[in-house]
Design an enzyme around this catalytic site. Sequence first.
Site, PDB file in Angstrom:
ATOM      1  N   CYS A  20       0.783  -1.236   0.000  1.00 39.04           N
ATOM      2  CA  CYS A  20       0.000   0.000   0.000  1.00 39.04           C
ATOM      3  C   CYS A  20       0.820   1.295   0.000  1.00 39.04           C
ATOM      4  CB  CYS A  20      -1.034  -0.005   1.122  1.00 39.04           C
ATOM      5  SG  CYS A  20      -0.606  -0.902   2.604  1.00 39.04           S
ATOM      6  N   ARG A  54       6.799 -11.533   5.133  1.00 37.57           N
ATOM      7  CA  ARG A  54       6.338 -11.384   6.510  1.00 37.57           C
ATOM      8  C   ARG A  54       6.942 -12.492   7.360  1.00 37.57           C
ATOM      9  NH1 ARG A  54      -0.066 -10.104   5.244  1.00 37.57           N
ATOM     10  NH2 ARG A  54       0.346  -8.366   3.812  1.00 37.57           N
ATOM     11  N   GLN A 112       0.744 -11.133  -3.320  1.00 34.97           N
ATOM     12  CA  GLN A 112      -0.651 -10.724  -3.136  1.00 34.97           C
ATOM     13  C   GLN A 112      -1.244 -10.240  -4.451  1.00 34.97           C
ATOM     14  OE1 GLN A 112      -0.182  -7.706   0.025  1.00 34.97           O
ATOM     15  NE2 GLN A 112      -1.675  -8.894   1.175  1.00 34.97           N
ATOM     16  N   ASP A 129      -3.014  -7.677  -5.145  1.00 31.37           N
ATOM     17  CA  ASP A 129      -3.303  -6.485  -4.366  1.00 31.37           C
ATOM     18  C   ASP A 129      -3.858  -5.371  -5.248  1.00 31.37           C
ATOM     19  OD1 ASP A 129      -3.421  -5.217  -1.973  1.00 31.37           O
ATOM     20  OD2 ASP A 129      -1.262  -5.077  -1.662  1.00 31.37           O
ATOM     21  N   HIS A 160      -5.408  -1.018  -4.814  1.00 34.14           N
ATOM     22  CA  HIS A 160      -5.832   0.117  -3.997  1.00 34.14           C
ATOM     23  C   HIS A 160      -6.617   1.073  -4.867  1.00 34.14           C
ATOM     24  CE1 HIS A 160      -2.429  -1.637  -1.800  1.00 34.14           C
ATOM     25  NE2 HIS A 160      -3.162  -1.344  -0.743  1.00 34.14           N
ATOM     26  N   LYS A 162     -13.081  -4.050   7.591  1.00 29.45           N
ATOM     27  CA  LYS A 162     -12.960  -4.803   6.340  1.00 29.45           C
ATOM     28  C   LYS A 162     -14.087  -5.825   6.202  1.00 29.45           C
ATOM     29  CE  LYS A 162      -9.823  -8.168   8.465  1.00 29.45           C
ATOM     30  NZ  LYS A 162      -8.713  -9.108   8.254  1.00 29.45           N
ATOM     31  N   HIS A 194      -8.446  -0.832   0.160  1.00 28.23           N
ATOM     32  CA  HIS A 194      -7.478  -1.916  -0.038  1.00 28.23           C
ATOM     33  C   HIS A 194      -8.291  -3.161  -0.380  1.00 28.23           C
ATOM     34  CE1 HIS A 194      -4.320   0.137   2.624  1.00 28.23           C
ATOM     35  NE2 HIS A 194      -5.431   0.793   2.895  1.00 28.23           N
TER      36      HIS A 194
END
Length: 591
Positions: free
Chosen positions: A289, A318, A336, A338, A340, A420, A466
Amino acid sequence: MMPFFMQVINSEIHITFDNKEGRDIYRHSTSHIMAHAVKELYPEAKLAIGPAIEDGFYYDFDYHRPFTPEDLVKIEEKMREIIRADRPFVRKELGSKEAIDYFKDKGEPYKVLLIEELNQEKVSVYEEGDFIDLCLGPHIPSTGKVKAFKLLSIAGAYWRGNEKNTMLQRIYGTSFLNEEDMESYLRKIEEIKRRDHRRLGRELDLFSINEETGAGLILWHPKGAMIRKTIEDFWREEHYKWGYNLVYTPHIARLDLWAKSGHLDFYKENMYSPMEIDNIDYELKPMNCPFHIMIYKSQIHSYRDLPLRYAELGTVYRYERSGVLHGLLRVRGFTQDDAHIYCSEAQLNDEIQRVIDFTIFILKTFGFHEYEIFLSTRPEEYVGTLEGWERATAALKSALEKKGLLYSDDIGAGVFYGPKIDIKVKDALGRAWQCSTIQVDFNLPERFKVAYRGEDGKEHQPIMLHRALMGSLERFFGILIEHYAGAFPLWLSPVQVRVLSITGSQADYAEKIKEELRLKGIRVDSDIRNEKIGLKIREGSIEKIPYLLILGEREMKGNTINVRKRGGENIGEITLPEFIERLKKEIEEKL
């Protein structure tokens, strides 16, 4: 199922095995019976904890040698003795000091630690025969109420989940009201083992994890990589159609970026140690992000640009403790899917609904048609204002309700920067897997001073969404392997067709057919070895290849092919153009 009676402190209530509370009480009671049996057989074993879990129970023990499968057989027999004795579970309250003295005298240090952690004036224990265990309860009335049980496996587990603590031995088991239901569950367990993505990944040569490379780091083999490429190509094509811009970002960034985003304060335990470059600290990215925010901020935007959607297949890193790493499902480096989205508050509800539609489309395409949906709300530690959190939560709730989707509240399970929606898919065995997430964020735009110029000519702060549709490619691939038991639909299969020659005389014809299929974009290989056709067919079936083409003298002379479908269905003799048309249709429809 018939109800069974529970004694709950000073009142008696009906609780059935059909509800979670009843199953937990029943199975927690079985775990106590197991602990009693272990102490009878192995008096030196020290007791830790023994809760009920989904579909069963476990108990942790500290013992000087590893338990063996033979030990489990002995423990089960002792449990049957205790059950036949039908002794009542009796609840008692002790002062904490009295309880500590009792368990110290019994040589149970973990019980002493638990009582000290509770820091209460009194604690409850349950007595069954001459066995007493620290427990909040409740329990079933007596040991004889347990009708069917099975000890399943042994695993290691650190005390309190901390790898700095003692490694204990965890014995897993399950229990049911009757043998029939237990046998049904055990058959399901065998099916789960058959579908285990780690075993199938090895057998189908899809991926591996090598200790020399590092725990939790996935090596994608050619067949697995082909499936990943197919998924990625589909993902990119659909994102273009749904109005996203694709971006790429680095794997590291200055540590200051993560301090500004709040990850250093709220996510540090999942981040790796910084590395120093030119006297500046850098960090492997745990999230994408902040990079997408930097891309947004590289230009001045107006209200006409919104909504602006950035998407990336971004690899993040991670720290996961070694004890929780699990094949593709829990790793240390993963990609991911991902994205945004930057939008105005007036656009927020429509964008959330749009993401929900996109998510469900993606999941259905991969064969998932049942879901569990959760609305995860503000956690104890968070950034931003209560008013912002309420607005964000209300927007998610409104979108779900407008789509007519049933959901459950997951109190306190939001991320530190916003609430979320979590969507869990159900696989072929009815198991729920967390995949998709949609998060509303008023906070990072504020922290990074993200803005757009409105119709009034003034600067306004956009809202940031997100979202991840599949979650991570690694985890999603693991779920797909287990969902399909390795027998992927045609469009995903790494090898879609294998051409088999019956004898060496058809080898050239087989290679010609293979080449024609390859030029049409079909993933194909051939087996022209001088082996019996039965062996070749069997090997193709084990490898779960969707179509096998069997070529003998008849097919070669007639310029045809004999088609056998995965599962043994014989389509029979057809022409190659007919077969290619069939394949193209099946691939296009993603059947």
